[in-house]
Enzyme design. Structure first.
Site, PDB file in Angstrom:
ATOM      1  N   GLU A  72       0.790  -1.565  -0.116  1.00 57.18           N
ATOM      2  CA  GLU A  72       0.319   0.050   0.209  1.00 57.18           C
ATOM      3  C   GLU A  72       0.878   1.439   0.069  1.00 57.18           C
ATOM      4  OE1 GLU A  72      -4.376   0.034   1.980  1.00 57.18           O
ATOM      5  OE2 GLU A  72      -3.088   1.198   3.507  1.00 57.18           O
ATOM      6  N   HIS A 122       7.312 -26.891   1.024  1.00 48.89           N
ATOM      7  CA  HIS A 122       5.764 -27.653   0.347  1.00 48.89           C
ATOM      8  C   HIS A 122       4.712 -27.340  -0.277  1.00 48.89           C
ATOM      9  CE1 HIS A 122       7.796 -30.866   3.056  1.00 48.89           C
ATOM     10  NE2 HIS A 122       7.958 -30.240   3.608  1.00 48.89           N
ATOM     11  N   LYS A 153     -14.093   1.911  -2.677  1.00 48.32           N
ATOM     12  CA  LYS A 153     -14.969   2.095  -1.469  1.00 48.32           C
ATOM     13  C   LYS A 153     -15.929   3.034  -1.680  1.00 48.32           C
ATOM     14  CE  LYS A 153     -11.363   2.999   1.693  1.00 48.32           C
ATOM     15  NZ  LYS A 153     -10.803   3.820   3.175  1.00 48.32           N
TER      16      LYS A 153
HETATM   17  O1  PA5 Z   1      -2.785   2.455   6.141  1.00 48.18           O
HETATM   18  C1  PA5 Z   1      -3.002   2.446   5.670  1.00 48.18           C
HETATM   19  O2  PA5 Z   1      -3.870   3.564   5.918  1.00 48.18           O
HETATM   20  C2  PA5 Z   1      -5.022   1.585   5.572  1.00 48.18           C
HETATM   21  O3  PA5 Z   1      -4.844   0.358   5.302  1.00 48.18           O
HETATM   22  C3  PA5 Z   1      -5.736   1.736   6.673  1.00 48.18           C
HETATM   23  O4  PA5 Z   1      -5.397   1.342   7.760  1.00 48.18           O
HETATM   24  C4  PA5 Z   1      -7.210   1.386   6.452  1.00 48.18           C
HETATM   25  O5  PA5 Z   1      -8.088   1.408   5.484  1.00 48.18           O
HETATM   26  C5  PA5 Z   1      -8.270   1.217   7.910  1.00 48.18           C
HETATM   27  O6  PA5 Z   1      -8.252   2.929   7.636  1.00 48.18           O
HETATM   28  P1  PA5 Z   1      -9.450   3.516   8.872  1.00 48.18           P
HETATM   29  O7  PA5 Z   1      -7.872   2.413   9.473  1.00 48.18           O
HETATM   30  O8  PA5 Z   1      -9.456   4.898   8.945  1.00 48.18           O
HETATM   31  O9  PA5 Z   1     -10.478   1.986   9.681  1.00 48.18           O
END
Ligand code: PA5
Length: 429
Positions: free
Chosen positions: A282, A303, A417
């Site tokens: 990410e 394996h 989203k």
């Molecule tokens: O790293 C990030 O910012 C994302 O993976 C968030 O942690 C994830 O989308 C969850 O977001 P939030 O903490 O706002 O619910």
């Protein structure tokens, strides 16, 4: 004192590895990237030196443990769940959600929106003594809020308005819907500092509260991470976590090795590899750039996937997470000594077999000309895990600078989203 070491010899010495000249060439950029990180005010670099969130998390965890809580359900996803899960899996009893050798309630993670999992958690949890911890920095993530609403209903049925006493929010202290609910209902809230992104938040109350509820030593966790920050500040581009950023970057961009496998030779670190996959993916997967992280577990995946790693396309770097001393060992009893294929195991130990297989995989990969490297932990302790997580965060942030991408945003997840919000009827979408 954390004992974590990095071994990159099999990235530079294997055929097709990164050459000394390439490392020399990238050095000025690496030095700039390290300097930029050290001089930045990025929250994740300040967390290890901040004790007030650990204190607040521990105090609340003590209340939860002392209340006779039987179950603690964390609702969160992505960076708000993977870090807490990695900590429990690494440091608590392997079956921490059934029994904990550190006391405290069973710990459950309501992460996905899969009703089978959430239903199963609610089958096990005792409603009068269940606590829910809703973890969301934005305060509006659909998956997390849906899980919370279901768990809230479960608690309300048993406790009426008393569900509020058993609820803790971990969220942005200034804004968001969770903040609004907490103001309205007087729900206990722990902050996620505004300058810390979700996937870099494991050492905020996001990870610290569940860690303390599980009886883990949060001070030691922070001390290990603080040692890493101190060493990075001292050594800059010479720190092995920073050097690793350059090596993985070059392996991808100059050698076409765009798959980075993290293979943990300890079940305890399996979730750490999953946490890292999110961190790397990410943070770096932007503008058509970034290598693909992949998690594996040794010996299990010997394996399953090692055939591919050994003889498949030359597009991977295999990184082994190795543990020297496992927290527990079991001797293999002698039996069937007249049978060659069985008898030789007797008298050895399970940890010995695991570590021999770990060494054997590295040797076999190297001999087959498959670039690999290792991060070695003396043991899976709070200090070492704190150090490891911090070092991987440092490495990811530096790699972001080398790739020329913003490691701290995630614009690519917004489109899906928005479509979900529209189809689920959220106003304004
Ligand atoms: O790293 C990030 O910012 C994302 O993976 C968030 O942690 C994830 O989308 C969850 O977001 P939030 O903490 O706002 O619910």
């Amino acid at each position: 004192m954390a004992e974590v070491s990095f071994d990159y010899r099999n990235l530079t010495e294997v055929e097709g590895g990164v050459r000394e000249a390439e490392l020399d060439e990238i050095k000025p950029r690496l030095e700039d990237a390290a300097k930029e990180l050290i001089e930045s005010d990025l929250g994740f670099m300040q967390l290890p030196g901040t004790t007030r969130y650990a204190e607040a998390s521990r105090a609340l965890a003590d209340d939860i443990r002392n209340s006779g809580a039987t179950d603690f359900i964390l609702c969160g996803i992505g960076g708000s769940a993977l870090g807490p899960m990695a900590l429990q899996k690494a440091l608590n009893h392997p079956y921490y959600n059934q029994l904990s050798d550190r006391g405290g309630p069973r710990i459950h993670f309501a992460e996905n929106t899969d009703p089978t999992t959430l239903g199963a958690i609610l089958d096990v949890a005792e409603p009068e003594s269940t606590w829910v911890n809703v973890v969301t920095k934005s305060g509006s993530t659909a998956e997390t809020m849906a899980n919370f609403l279901v768990v809230r209903g479960f608690l309300e049925d048993a406790l009426g308005d008393g569900y509020r006493e058993h609820t803790v929010f971990t969220t942005d202290p200034e804004e968001g819907f969770l903040k609004e609910i907490s103001d309205r209902e007087g729900i206990k809230t722990l902050p996620i500092q505004q300058n810390v992104g979700g996937r870099f938040s494991v050492l905020t109350p996001v990870g610290l509260l569940p860690a303390a509820v599980g009886g883990l030593d949060v001070d030691a966790l922070l001390a290990g991470a603080a040692q890493c920050v101190e060493e990075v500040n001292e050594r800059g581009a010479e720190h092995p976590a920073v050097v690793g950023a350059a090596l993985h970057y070059l392996m991808d961009t100059a050698r076409g090795r765009n798959v980075r496998v993290m293979m943990a030779y300890a079940d305890a670190l399996e979730r750490t590899a999953a946490w890292f996959v999110q961190l790397w993916a990410e943070s770096l997967g932007k503008d058509g750039k970034g290598s693909t992280p992949h998690a594996a577990v040794g010996t299990t995946d010997q394996h399953s996937q090692v055939q591919l790693f050994m003889e498949g396309p030359q597009d991977k770097v295999i990184e082994i997470l190795q543990v020297e001393n496992h927290p527990r060992d079991l001797e293999i009893p002698r039996a069937y000594e007249d049978l060659d294929g069985v008898g030789y195991l007797g008298g050895h130990t399970m940890a010995e077999l695991l570590n021999v297989e770990c060494d054997a995989t590295q040797k076999a990969l190297t001999e087959a000309g498959r670039p690999n490297c290792a991060i070695r932990l003396r043991e899976v302790s709070e200090e070492n895990v704190g150090y490891l997580l911090q070092a991987l965060e440092v490495q990811t942030a530096v790699a972001g600078t080398l790739y020329g991408v913003n490691a701290f945003n995630q614009p690519g997840v917004e489109a899906g989203k928005n479509i979900t919000y529209e189809r689920m009827g959220r106003p304004g979408y």
